[in-house]
Scaffold this motif. Structure first.
Motif, PDB file in Angstrom:
ATOM      1  N   ILE A  28     -43.159  13.835  39.797  1.00  0.00           N
ATOM      2  CA  ILE A  28     -42.999  14.475  38.497  1.00  0.00           C
ATOM      3  C   ILE A  28     -44.299  15.116  38.054  1.00  0.00           C
ATOM      4  CG2 ILE A  28     -42.437  14.144  36.071  1.00  0.00           C
ATOM      5  CD1 ILE A  28     -40.729  11.731  36.942  1.00  0.00           C
ATOM      6  N   PHE A  29     -44.285  16.433  37.887  1.00  0.00           N
ATOM      7  CA  PHE A  29     -45.408  17.140  37.280  1.00  0.00           C
ATOM      8  C   PHE A  29     -45.142  17.340  35.800  1.00  0.00           C
ATOM      9  CE2 PHE A  29     -48.974  19.795  36.745  1.00  0.00           C
ATOM     10  CZ  PHE A  29     -48.586  20.921  36.037  1.00  0.00           C
ATOM     11  N   SER A  30     -43.923  17.763  35.494  1.00  0.00           N
ATOM     12  CA  SER A  30     -43.510  17.911  34.102  1.00  0.00           C
ATOM     13  C   SER A  30     -41.991  17.872  34.038  1.00  0.00           C
ATOM     14  CB  SER A  30     -44.032  19.205  33.482  1.00  0.00           C
ATOM     15  OG  SER A  30     -43.476  20.334  34.118  1.00  0.00           O
ATOM     16  N   ILE A  31     -41.480  17.508  32.873  1.00  0.00           N
ATOM     17  CA  ILE A  31     -40.035  17.482  32.645  1.00  0.00           C
ATOM     18  C   ILE A  31     -39.718  18.411  31.491  1.00  0.00           C
ATOM     19  CG2 ILE A  31     -38.015  16.082  32.147  1.00  0.00           C
ATOM     20  CD1 ILE A  31     -39.460  13.676  33.251  1.00  0.00           C
ATOM     21  N   ASN A  32     -38.857  19.352  31.726  1.00  0.00           N
ATOM     22  CA  ASN A  32     -38.459  20.273  30.664  1.00  0.00           C
ATOM     23  C   ASN A  32     -37.396  19.583  29.801  1.00  0.00           C
ATOM     24  OD1 ASN A  32     -40.251  22.040  31.873  1.00  0.00           O
ATOM     25  ND2 ASN A  32     -38.669  23.106  33.013  1.00  0.00           N
ATOM     26  N   ALA A  33     -36.171  19.937  29.967  1.00  0.00           N
ATOM     27  CA  ALA A  33     -35.108  19.334  29.167  1.00  0.00           C
ATOM     28  C   ALA A  33     -34.650  18.011  29.766  1.00  0.00           C
ATOM     29  CB  ALA A  33     -33.914  20.279  29.079  1.00  0.00           C
ATOM     30  N   MET A  34     -34.323  17.073  28.904  1.00  0.00           N
ATOM     31  CA  MET A  34     -33.675  15.827  29.297  1.00  0.00           C
ATOM     32  C   MET A  34     -32.440  15.680  28.415  1.00  0.00           C
ATOM     33  SD  MET A  34     -36.791  13.125  29.870  1.00  0.00           S
ATOM     34  CE  MET A  34     -35.901  12.120  31.073  1.00  0.00           C
ATOM     35  N   GLY A  35     -31.379  15.154  28.990  1.00  0.00           N
ATOM     36  CA  GLY A  35     -30.160  15.077  28.194  1.00  0.00           C
ATOM     37  C   GLY A  35     -29.183  14.046  28.690  1.00  0.00           C
ATOM     38  N   TRP A  36     -28.107  13.933  27.961  1.00  0.00           N
ATOM     39  CA  TRP A  36     -27.015  13.018  28.286  1.00  0.00           C
ATOM     40  C   TRP A  36     -25.706  13.798  28.315  1.00  0.00           C
ATOM     41  CZ3 TRP A  36     -27.830   8.062  29.735  1.00  0.00           C
ATOM     42  CH2 TRP A  36     -29.068   7.510  29.427  1.00  0.00           C
ATOM     43  N   TYR A  37     -24.928  13.547  29.339  1.00  0.00           N
ATOM     44  CA  TYR A  37     -23.584  14.079  29.471  1.00  0.00           C
ATOM     45  C   TYR A  37     -22.632  12.903  29.589  1.00  0.00           C
ATOM     46  CZ  TYR A  37     -25.566  18.698  30.490  1.00  0.00           C
ATOM     47  OH  TYR A  37     -26.228  19.904  30.418  1.00  0.00           O
ATOM     48  N   ARG A  38     -21.362  13.175  29.406  1.00  0.00           N
ATOM     49  CA  ARG A  38     -20.372  12.118  29.593  1.00  0.00           C
ATOM     50  C   ARG A  38     -19.107  12.691  30.203  1.00  0.00           C
ATOM     51  NH1 ARG A  38     -18.898  10.741  23.244  1.00  0.00           N
ATOM     52  NH2 ARG A  38     -17.716  12.653  22.791  1.00  0.00           N
ATOM     53  N   GLN A  39     -18.400  11.800  30.888  1.00  0.00           N
ATOM     54  CA  GLN A  39     -17.128  12.194  31.508  1.00  0.00           C
ATOM     55  C   GLN A  39     -16.122  11.083  31.319  1.00  0.00           C
ATOM     56  OE1 GLN A  39     -17.408  13.351  35.641  1.00  0.00           O
ATOM     57  NE2 GLN A  39     -15.520  14.544  35.487  1.00  0.00           N
ATOM     58  N   ALA A  40     -15.069  11.405  30.603  1.00  0.00           N
ATOM     59  CA  ALA A  40     -13.971  10.474  30.391  1.00  0.00           C
ATOM     60  C   ALA A  40     -12.934  10.675  31.492  1.00  0.00           C
ATOM     61  CB  ALA A  40     -13.347  10.699  29.021  1.00  0.00           C
ATOM     62  N   PRO A  41     -12.098   9.671  31.759  1.00  0.00           N
ATOM     63  CA  PRO A  41     -11.086   9.805  32.809  1.00  0.00           C
ATOM     64  C   PRO A  41     -10.196  11.012  32.582  1.00  0.00           C
ATOM     65  CG  PRO A  41     -11.258   7.530  32.094  1.00  0.00           C
ATOM     66  CD  PRO A  41     -12.110   8.327  31.153  1.00  0.00           C
ATOM     67  N   GLY A  42     -10.051  11.817  33.610  1.00  0.00           N
ATOM     68  CA  GLY A  42      -9.187  12.973  33.526  1.00  0.00           C
ATOM     69  C   GLY A  42      -9.757  14.160  32.784  1.00  0.00           C
ATOM     70  N   LYS A  43     -11.014  14.056  32.386  1.00  0.00           N
ATOM     71  CA  LYS A  43     -11.636  15.145  31.631  1.00  0.00           C
ATOM     72  C   LYS A  43     -12.881  15.646  32.353  1.00  0.00           C
ATOM     73  CE  LYS A  43     -10.048  13.795  27.040  1.00  0.00           C
ATOM     74  NZ  LYS A  43     -10.447  13.562  25.627  1.00  0.00           N
ATOM     75  N   GLN A  44     -13.305  16.838  31.966  1.00  0.00           N
ATOM     76  CA  GLN A  44     -14.515  17.403  32.552  1.00  0.00           C
ATOM     77  C   GLN A  44     -15.759  16.774  31.929  1.00  0.00           C
ATOM     78  OE1 GLN A  44     -14.200  21.705  32.041  1.00  0.00           O
ATOM     79  NE2 GLN A  44     -13.380  21.908  34.111  1.00  0.00           N
ATOM     80  N   ARG A  45     -16.836  16.815  32.684  1.00  0.00           N
ATOM     81  CA  ARG A  45     -18.101  16.329  32.155  1.00  0.00           C
ATOM     82  C   ARG A  45     -18.545  17.257  31.019  1.00  0.00           C
ATOM     83  NH1 ARG A  45     -22.768  14.589  36.341  1.00  0.00           N
ATOM     84  NH2 ARG A  45     -20.893  13.497  37.115  1.00  0.00           N
TER      85      ARG A  45
END
Length: 121
Positions: A28-45
């Motif tokens: 790791i030199f640098s980190i730009n964006a960090m985030g959280w995604y989620r995926q429910a059953p049968g649905k897109q992330r």
């Protein structure tokens, strides 16, 4: 290589709270964006929340006012504080980071393995 390790998922009743953590390690030199995604059953992330290196957060409309994303740049860690949880928040939550491993090289996108969050009614 870069690894993202999540923790903090689990089971909670509606109205409860959970806090997710995601620590990045490796080249790791640098980190730009960090985030959280989620995926429910049968649905897109879907995007839940994202925070830039300068600290500007953005949230999905469905979690605004209930979830708070933050990051500790010294620890290469991002957090997601989830309050007033609803059954519809049930999903696998994935950490995401755009990491530059060396100066002058473009950032690459990395994903964690996912952590299950279950909210019962």
């Amino acid at each position: 290589q870069v690894q993202l390790v999540e923790s903090g998922g689990g089971w909670v009743q509606a109205g409860g709270s959970l806090r997710l953590s995601c620590a990045a390690s490796g080249s790791i030199f640098s980190i730009n964006a960090m985030g959280w995604y989620r995926q429910a059953p049968g649905k897109q992330r879907e995007l839940v929340a994202i925070i830039l290196s300068g600290g500007s957060p953005n949230y999905a409309d469905s979690v605004k006012g209930r979830f708070t994303i933050s990051r500790d740049n010294a620890k290469n860690t991002v957090y997601l504080q989830m309050n007033s949880l609803k059954p519809e928040d049930t999903a696998v939550y994935y950490c995401n980071a755009h990491v530059k491993s060396f100066p002058g090289f473009p950032a690459r996108e990395y994903w964690g393995q996912g952590t299950q969050v279950t909210v019962s009614s």
